[in-house]
Scaffold this motif. Sequence first.
Motif, PDB file in Angstrom:
ATOM      1  N   SER A  89      -1.258  -6.131  -6.937  1.00 17.12           N
ATOM      2  CA  SER A  89      -1.930  -5.462  -5.816  1.00 17.12           C
ATOM      3  C   SER A  89      -3.367  -5.232  -6.227  1.00 17.12           C
ATOM      4  O   SER A  89      -3.660  -4.362  -7.056  1.00 17.12           O
ATOM      5  CB  SER A  89      -1.245  -4.137  -5.481  1.00 17.12           C
ATOM      6  OG  SER A  89      -1.949  -3.454  -4.458  1.00 17.12           O
ATOM      7  N   ASP A  90      -4.260  -6.070  -5.679  1.00 19.00           N
ATOM      8  CA  ASP A  90      -5.670  -6.008  -6.050  1.00 19.00           C
ATOM      9  C   ASP A  90      -5.794  -6.178  -7.570  1.00 19.00           C
ATOM     10  O   ASP A  90      -5.316  -7.149  -8.120  1.00 19.00           O
ATOM     11  CB  ASP A  90      -6.313  -4.710  -5.556  1.00 19.00           C
ATOM     12  CG  ASP A  90      -6.224  -4.573  -4.040  1.00 19.00           C
ATOM     13  OD1 ASP A  90      -6.241  -5.607  -3.358  1.00 19.00           O
ATOM     14  OD2 ASP A  90      -6.124  -3.439  -3.547  1.00 19.00           O
ATOM     15  N   GLN A  94     -10.438 -12.620   2.681  1.00 15.56           N
ATOM     16  CA  GLN A  94     -10.208 -12.910   1.262  1.00 15.56           C
ATOM     17  C   GLN A  94      -9.759 -14.358   1.073  1.00 15.56           C
ATOM     18  O   GLN A  94     -10.214 -15.043   0.154  1.00 15.56           O
ATOM     19  CB  GLN A  94      -9.163 -11.962   0.689  1.00 15.56           C
ATOM     20  CG  GLN A  94      -9.672 -10.557   0.403  1.00 15.56           C
ATOM     21  CD  GLN A  94      -8.615  -9.704  -0.264  1.00 15.56           C
ATOM     22  OE1 GLN A  94      -7.520  -9.519   0.264  1.00 15.56           O
ATOM     23  NE2 GLN A  94      -8.937  -9.166  -1.424  1.00 15.56           N
ATOM     24  N   ARG A 121      -9.179  -8.198   6.639  1.00 19.69           N
ATOM     25  CA  ARG A 121      -9.554  -8.193   5.224  1.00 19.69           C
ATOM     26  C   ARG A 121      -8.845  -9.303   4.452  1.00 19.69           C
ATOM     27  O   ARG A 121      -9.470 -10.054   3.679  1.00 19.69           O
ATOM     28  CB  ARG A 121      -9.228  -6.835   4.613  1.00 19.69           C
ATOM     29  CG  ARG A 121      -9.499  -6.747   3.115  1.00 19.69           C
ATOM     30  CD  ARG A 121      -9.025  -5.411   2.563  1.00 19.69           C
ATOM     31  NE  ARG A 121      -7.580  -5.276   2.628  1.00 19.69           N
ATOM     32  CZ  ARG A 121      -6.737  -5.764   1.736  1.00 19.69           C
ATOM     33  NH1 ARG A 121      -7.193  -6.463   0.695  1.00 19.69           N
ATOM     34  NH2 ARG A 121      -5.426  -5.579   1.863  1.00 19.69           N
ATOM     35  N   LYS A 122      -7.536  -9.430   4.657  1.00 18.19           N
ATOM     36  CA  LYS A 122      -6.780 -10.456   3.944  1.00 18.19           C
ATOM     37  C   LYS A 122      -7.215 -11.860   4.364  1.00 18.19           C
ATOM     38  O   LYS A 122      -7.300 -12.770   3.523  1.00 18.19           O
ATOM     39  CB  LYS A 122      -5.293 -10.265   4.207  1.00 18.19           C
ATOM     40  CG  LYS A 122      -4.720  -8.993   3.580  1.00 18.19           C
ATOM     41  CD  LYS A 122      -3.241  -8.847   3.883  1.00 18.19           C
ATOM     42  CE  LYS A 122      -2.668  -7.587   3.243  1.00 18.19           C
ATOM     43  NZ  LYS A 122      -1.226  -7.412   3.552  1.00 18.19           N
ATOM     44  N   THR A 149       0.824  -1.206   0.000  1.00 15.33           N
ATOM     45  CA  THR A 149       0.000   0.000   0.000  1.00 15.33           C
ATOM     46  C   THR A 149       0.854   1.251   0.000  1.00 15.33           C
ATOM     47  O   THR A 149       0.542   2.238  -0.668  1.00 15.33           O
ATOM     48  CB  THR A 149      -0.930  -0.007   1.225  1.00 15.33           C
ATOM     49  OG1 THR A 149      -1.713  -1.199   1.216  1.00 15.33           O
ATOM     50  CG2 THR A 149      -1.859   1.200   1.199  1.00 15.33           C
ATOM     51  N   ASN A 151      -6.844  -4.421   8.186  1.00 17.75           N
ATOM     52  CA  ASN A 151      -6.201  -4.949   6.981  1.00 17.75           C
ATOM     53  C   ASN A 151      -5.926  -6.442   7.121  1.00 17.75           C
ATOM     54  O   ASN A 151      -6.098  -7.220   6.165  1.00 17.75           O
ATOM     55  CB  ASN A 151      -4.895  -4.202   6.729  1.00 17.75           C
ATOM     56  CG  ASN A 151      -4.376  -4.381   5.322  1.00 17.75           C
ATOM     57  OD1 ASN A 151      -5.120  -4.282   4.359  1.00 17.75           O
ATOM     58  ND2 ASN A 151      -3.091  -4.667   5.200  1.00 17.75           N
ATOM     59  N   ARG A 171     -10.381  -5.255  -3.899  1.00 19.46           N
ATOM     60  CA  ARG A 171      -9.734  -5.184  -2.582  1.00 19.46           C
ATOM     61  C   ARG A 171     -10.433  -6.065  -1.563  1.00 19.46           C
ATOM     62  O   ARG A 171      -9.811  -6.530  -0.610  1.00 19.46           O
ATOM     63  CB  ARG A 171      -9.708  -3.734  -2.100  1.00 19.46           C
ATOM     64  CG  ARG A 171      -8.873  -3.535  -0.853  1.00 19.46           C
ATOM     65  CD  ARG A 171      -8.446  -2.106  -0.712  1.00 19.46           C
ATOM     66  NE  ARG A 171      -7.526  -1.922   0.400  1.00 19.46           N
ATOM     67  CZ  ARG A 171      -6.243  -2.210   0.382  1.00 19.46           C
ATOM     68  NH1 ARG A 171      -5.701  -2.718  -0.701  1.00 19.46           N
ATOM     69  NH2 ARG A 171      -5.467  -1.997   1.433  1.00 19.46           N
ATOM     70  N   ASN A 229     -14.742   5.524  -4.919  1.00 18.26           N
ATOM     71  CA  ASN A 229     -14.015   5.825  -3.685  1.00 18.26           C
ATOM     72  C   ASN A 229     -13.729   7.313  -3.558  1.00 18.26           C
ATOM     73  O   ASN A 229     -13.868   7.900  -2.467  1.00 18.26           O
ATOM     74  CB  ASN A 229     -12.699   5.041  -3.652  1.00 18.26           C
ATOM     75  CG  ASN A 229     -12.914   3.547  -3.558  1.00 18.26           C
ATOM     76  OD1 ASN A 229     -13.971   3.090  -3.106  1.00 18.26           O
ATOM     77  ND2 ASN A 229     -11.942   2.767  -3.987  1.00 18.26           N
TER      78      ASN A 229
END
Length: 468
Positions: free
Chosen positions: A91-92, A259, A255-256, A39, A252, A64, A129
């Motif tokens: 990244s995403d 996922q 979130r991961k 990030t 974060n 994301r 966003n």
Amino acid sequence: MKHTKREWMPLYSFLDRKRVTDHLADMAARGWMLDRLGTWSWHYRRTEPKQLRFAVTFFAGAGRFSPAPAAGLDTFQDYCAQAGWHRAASSDQVQVFYSEDPAAVPIDTDPAAELENIRRSIGKPMIRNYLALLLLCLLEVAFQCYQIWTDPVDTLASPTALLAYTAYLPLLVLILASLFSYRRWLRRASAAAEAGLPLPDLRSARGLGILVLMWSGLLIAGLFASISRSTGMVILTIGMVLFFALVYFLANAARKALQRLRCPPWANLLVIVGICIAMFAGGTTGLFALMIRNAGSGWLEDHPPVETYTAHGMTWSVYADPIPLRVEDLIDIDYDGWSTEADVEWSPLAAHGEYRQDARLGDGDLPELRYEIVTVKLPFLYGLCKRDFIQWVERDNDQLPMEYWEEYLTVTAAPWGAEEVFQRYSGAEPVNQFLLCWPDRMAEVKLPWDWRLTADQMAVIGEKLLYA
């Protein structure tokens, strides 16, 4: 020899693909191969120097909050590998590939399909966003304008408040600049796609990004400078920064993990929002509990008392701040146990000082003195500050019969040495509270209710407060 390298804040837009790929090729030629896109930084690993080609493309399904790996991403990467392109990092939605074959066919060959892929993977999420952030910024700006309108004296004279108000300016500029740049690029890219030409790059606004970072650094430095007089406030601010960092880290990580568990995007987002709300609620509760527990200890004060004493079973503080007007300036009194306190704030727009003089509890019926001095540095703000004092007196009149209204009425200004003087009236009865006005300064003074002021006392008050 270091085997890893990190570039902090590279400030490249991934739609500025030629500059990104040229930079990565230059790093590979120097023996640094892109390994991970973070990030806030890009990570490299040490390799043999090679002449490589790099390509940046996008995969719309790898959002994301989408399950990872995204459905179809492995197949897409296999197709790229068969064409000689190997994954370097991602990244995403952003996918970075490299190839050792200088004649390898480009990954994106159809400009129209490429543009639609960019719109779906990058454009729509970015606009969504940015518009959400823009709405938050505008709401915050509106709230700040409301604060200045309803409480101008405290707001305009507070450097911390003004720093907080300007904190959203760089973000607002960055959002608007990014939206306008993307919109302009989209028109050019659509024209190129219709003509069957390669899509143009969206040039990175590195200068604007650096300016925003510098501005943010100055804001943080200014904020710490404005609170540095209070050790407790500095500790509290550092604790809040660490708390926000902890919230970001936990959100974060969650979130991961979600996922990897292949939770749908809406569930992932809902869990993250819930974690943030719960942590902020807990942090706010803990902060209030800490402040209540330490109330009266002085840990948040910018200056400690010179001594304390006990009266009525409680501990009271005594201060010895210099103040411009004292009780002794107005009457003859033989007493040396005063506590004098000054709370002064200033900014480029205004200065506001609150002063008080009190006797110690239990030392008899001695007078108290309260007054405020406001210096307005921009003339167009003067009327706003003056209205603040007047409306504060009249704030409850709509709930009272007219005969009990509180209001400021004009009285003779000459004895005070001021241009305009108002006296507070409660109903038809005058109160020993006065608002003195000069061209760039005003002062509100509250005197003991039973004093009968003389012209000499008025002159002393006006002179002391004018030249304070």
